[in-house]
Motif scaffolding. Structure first.
Motif, PDB file in Angstrom:
ATOM      1  N   MET A   1       0.851  -1.177   0.000  1.00  0.00           N
ATOM      2  CA  MET A   1       0.000   0.000   0.000  1.00  0.00           C
ATOM      3  C   MET A   1       0.895   1.238   0.000  1.00  0.00           C
ATOM      4  SD  MET A   1      -3.094   1.498   0.289  1.00  0.00           S
ATOM      5  CE  MET A   1      -4.041   0.032   0.375  1.00  0.00           C
ATOM      6  N   THR A   2       0.696   2.073  -0.980  1.00  0.00           N
ATOM      7  CA  THR A   2       1.458   3.310  -1.086  1.00  0.00           C
ATOM      8  C   THR A   2       0.976   4.318  -0.057  1.00  0.00           C
ATOM      9  OG1 THR A   2       1.737   2.937  -3.435  1.00  0.00           O
ATOM     10  CG2 THR A   2       2.095   5.169  -2.656  1.00  0.00           C
ATOM     11  N   ILE A   3       1.908   4.949   0.599  1.00  0.00           N
ATOM     12  CA  ILE A   3       1.575   5.968   1.588  1.00  0.00           C
ATOM     13  C   ILE A   3       1.809   7.334   0.950  1.00  0.00           C
ATOM     14  CG2 ILE A   3       2.205   6.939   3.821  1.00  0.00           C
ATOM     15  CD1 ILE A   3       2.982   4.110   4.681  1.00  0.00           C
ATOM     16  N   LEU A   4       0.880   8.238   1.188  1.00  0.00           N
ATOM     17  CA  LEU A   4       1.015   9.595   0.671  1.00  0.00           C
ATOM     18  C   LEU A   4       2.177  10.304   1.347  1.00  0.00           C
ATOM     19  CD1 LEU A   4      -2.535  11.152   0.445  1.00  0.00           C
ATOM     20  CD2 LEU A   4      -0.824  11.133  -1.329  1.00  0.00           C
ATOM     21  N   SER A   5       2.961  10.984   0.578  1.00  0.00           N
ATOM     22  CA  SER A   5       4.039  11.758   1.170  1.00  0.00           C
ATOM     23  C   SER A   5       3.461  12.981   1.884  1.00  0.00           C
ATOM     24  CB  SER A   5       5.046  12.176   0.093  1.00  0.00           C
ATOM     25  OG  SER A   5       4.990  13.537  -0.195  1.00  0.00           O
ATOM     26  N   ARG A   6       4.127  13.380   2.912  1.00  0.00           N
ATOM     27  CA  ARG A   6       3.697  14.530   3.714  1.00  0.00           C
ATOM     28  C   ARG A   6       3.565  15.789   2.854  1.00  0.00           C
ATOM     29  NH1 ARG A   6       7.063  16.701   8.920  1.00  0.00           N
ATOM     30  NH2 ARG A   6       5.965  18.652   9.086  1.00  0.00           N
ATOM     31  N   ARG A  84       1.820   9.529  -8.354  1.00  0.00           N
ATOM     32  CA  ARG A  84       0.506   9.520  -9.014  1.00  0.00           C
ATOM     33  C   ARG A  84      -0.599   9.781  -7.993  1.00  0.00           C
ATOM     34  NH1 ARG A  84       0.300   4.480 -11.418  1.00  0.00           N
ATOM     35  NH2 ARG A  84      -0.666   3.611  -9.563  1.00  0.00           N
ATOM     36  N   LEU A  85      -0.524   9.120  -6.850  1.00  0.00           N
ATOM     37  CA  LEU A  85      -1.536   9.302  -5.811  1.00  0.00           C
ATOM     38  C   LEU A  85      -1.511  10.734  -5.272  1.00  0.00           C
ATOM     39  CD1 LEU A  85      -3.728   8.089  -4.001  1.00  0.00           C
ATOM     40  CD2 LEU A  85      -1.897   7.395  -2.424  1.00  0.00           C
ATOM     41  N   GLY A 134     -14.298  17.687   1.850  1.00  0.00           N
ATOM     42  CA  GLY A 134     -14.024  16.495   2.641  1.00  0.00           C
ATOM     43  C   GLY A 134     -14.725  15.258   2.099  1.00  0.00           C
ATOM     44  N   TRP A 135     -16.005  15.387   1.724  1.00  0.00           N
ATOM     45  CA  TRP A 135     -16.732  14.249   1.154  1.00  0.00           C
ATOM     46  C   TRP A 135     -16.109  13.809  -0.164  1.00  0.00           C
ATOM     47  CZ3 TRP A 135     -19.288  11.695   4.472  1.00  0.00           C
ATOM     48  CH2 TRP A 135     -20.007  12.321   5.485  1.00  0.00           C
ATOM     49  N   MET A 136     -15.688  14.765  -0.970  1.00  0.00           N
ATOM     50  CA  MET A 136     -15.012  14.412  -2.223  1.00  0.00           C
ATOM     51  C   MET A 136     -13.744  13.615  -1.914  1.00  0.00           C
ATOM     52  SD  MET A 136     -12.155  15.042  -4.234  1.00  0.00           S
ATOM     53  CE  MET A 136     -11.497  16.447  -3.374  1.00  0.00           C
ATOM     54  N   THR A 137     -12.995  14.053  -0.896  1.00  0.00           N
ATOM     55  CA  THR A 137     -11.759  13.360  -0.527  1.00  0.00           C
ATOM     56  C   THR A 137     -12.060  11.935  -0.057  1.00  0.00           C
ATOM     57  OG1 THR A 137     -10.769  15.491   0.049  1.00  0.00           O
ATOM     58  CG2 THR A 137      -9.669  13.514   0.893  1.00  0.00           C
ATOM     59  N   LEU A 138     -13.146  11.775   0.687  1.00  0.00           N
ATOM     60  CA  LEU A 138     -13.569  10.439   1.099  1.00  0.00           C
ATOM     61  C   LEU A 138     -13.851   9.575  -0.136  1.00  0.00           C
ATOM     62  CD1 LEU A 138     -14.514   8.571   3.510  1.00  0.00           C
ATOM     63  CD2 LEU A 138     -16.807   9.359   2.920  1.00  0.00           C
ATOM     64  N   GLY A 139     -14.558  10.131  -1.108  1.00  0.00           N
ATOM     65  CA  GLY A 139     -14.836   9.401  -2.344  1.00  0.00           C
ATOM     66  C   GLY A 139     -13.564   9.057  -3.099  1.00  0.00           C
ATOM     67  N   PHE A 140     -12.607   9.978  -3.104  1.00  0.00           N
ATOM     68  CA  PHE A 140     -11.319   9.761  -3.761  1.00  0.00           C
ATOM     69  C   PHE A 140     -10.629   8.536  -3.174  1.00  0.00           C
ATOM     70  CE2 PHE A 140      -6.739  10.352  -3.928  1.00  0.00           C
ATOM     71  CZ  PHE A 140      -6.505  10.777  -5.224  1.00  0.00           C
ATOM     72  N   PHE A 141     -10.534   8.496  -1.843  1.00  0.00           N
ATOM     73  CA  PHE A 141      -9.846   7.375  -1.204  1.00  0.00           C
ATOM     74  C   PHE A 141     -10.657   6.087  -1.257  1.00  0.00           C
ATOM     75  CE2 PHE A 141      -7.229  10.798   0.594  1.00  0.00           C
ATOM     76  CZ  PHE A 141      -5.982  10.309   0.215  1.00  0.00           C
ATOM     77  N   ALA A 142     -11.977   6.198  -1.294  1.00  0.00           N
ATOM     78  CA  ALA A 142     -12.811   5.007  -1.467  1.00  0.00           C
ATOM     79  C   ALA A 142     -12.576   4.407  -2.850  1.00  0.00           C
ATOM     80  CB  ALA A 142     -14.282   5.344  -1.266  1.00  0.00           C
ATOM     81  N   ALA A 143     -12.484   5.259  -3.867  1.00  0.00           N
ATOM     82  CA  ALA A 143     -12.240   4.785  -5.233  1.00  0.00           C
ATOM     83  C   ALA A 143     -10.876   4.103  -5.324  1.00  0.00           C
ATOM     84  CB  ALA A 143     -12.329   5.940  -6.229  1.00  0.00           C
ATOM     85  N   ARG A 144      -9.933   4.582  -4.557  1.00  0.00           N
ATOM     86  CA  ARG A 144      -8.599   3.971  -4.552  1.00  0.00           C
ATOM     87  C   ARG A 144      -8.662   2.545  -4.009  1.00  0.00           C
ATOM     88  NH1 ARG A 144      -3.858   4.686  -0.521  1.00  0.00           N
ATOM     89  NH2 ARG A 144      -2.151   3.813  -1.743  1.00  0.00           N
ATOM     90  N   ARG A 145      -9.536   2.303  -3.047  1.00  0.00           N
ATOM     91  CA  ARG A 145      -9.638   1.000  -2.386  1.00  0.00           C
ATOM     92  C   ARG A 145     -10.548   0.020  -3.123  1.00  0.00           C
ATOM     93  NH1 ARG A 145      -6.344  -0.312   1.773  1.00  0.00           N
ATOM     94  NH2 ARG A 145      -6.527   1.015   3.574  1.00  0.00           N
TER      95      ARG A 145
END
Length: 191
Positions: A1-6, A84-85, A134-145
């Motif tokens: 699992m790729t971790i986002l850089s700070r 990319r992430l 925030g909801w968009m960000t939740l959708g972004f990370f949900a799509a990643r999973r």
């Protein structure tokens, strides 16, 4: 699992803070003028629509996250996974923040009033706009999973749920803003 850089996390947060500052500069109300902050407000034809943390349009913002994840994946497909992430997240927050600013400009507020059934729409509160990011960000990370087909199925379910509940959704919202159809407007207003 790729971790986002700070650095990417800070850049995305900076973009959200920039949107926040611009919304304050536009003199948007920080919270609902009713004086309350609710987790959910479900009445679309009310002065409190788009004023709280979530509403029927939250589903559209989650779908934005799905779409922006896909866009970033495609645009940055030649980059290493971590880049990319991170770049995709920054692009997603930038687009969503830009939309929140544009959506609360007089030109779009007036467009909603004339072309859609949102007759009394006065724009979003700042807390609603930031929650939408925030909801968009939740959708972004949900799509990643999720697998692609799972993301598509969830998006279709969200669209159908909103269509059933309020006669509106992301698809109709885009249609009515860009190419209003009087019959659709009348049908939506018959709630």
């Amino acid at each position: 699992m790729t971790i986002l850089s700070r650095n990417y996390v800070l850049a995305a947060a900076g973009l959200a803070i920039l949107a926040l500052a611009i919304l304050f500069g536009m003199d948007r109300p920080p919270i609902c003028e009713c004086g309350n902050v609710k987790l959910w407000h479900g009445a679309v034809q009310s002065a409190e629509n788009s004023q709280h943390l979530s509403d029927w349009y939250t589903f559209s913002h989650i779908i934005h996250g799905f779409l922006f994840y896909g866009l970033g994946y495609w645009l940055f497909r030649k980059k290493p996974e971590a880049a990319r992430l991170g770049l995709s997240l920054c692009l997603a927050v930038f687009i969503e923040g830009f939309w929140e600013i544009l959506e609360n400009s007089p030109i779009i507020i007036n467009r909603y009033r004339e072309a859609t059934f949102a007759f009394g729409y006065a724009g979003d509160s700042i807390i609603n706009s930031m929650a939408d990011i925030g909801w968009m960000t939740l959708g972004f990370f949900a799509a990643r999973r999720m697998p692609v087909m799972g993301t598509v199925i969830v998006a279709v379910i969200f669209e159908l749920l909103a269509l059933y509940a309020i006669r509106d959704n992301l698809t109709l919202n885009v249609l009515m803003l860009t190419f209003p159809i009087e019959a659709v407007k009348k049908w939506q207003g018959a709630v």
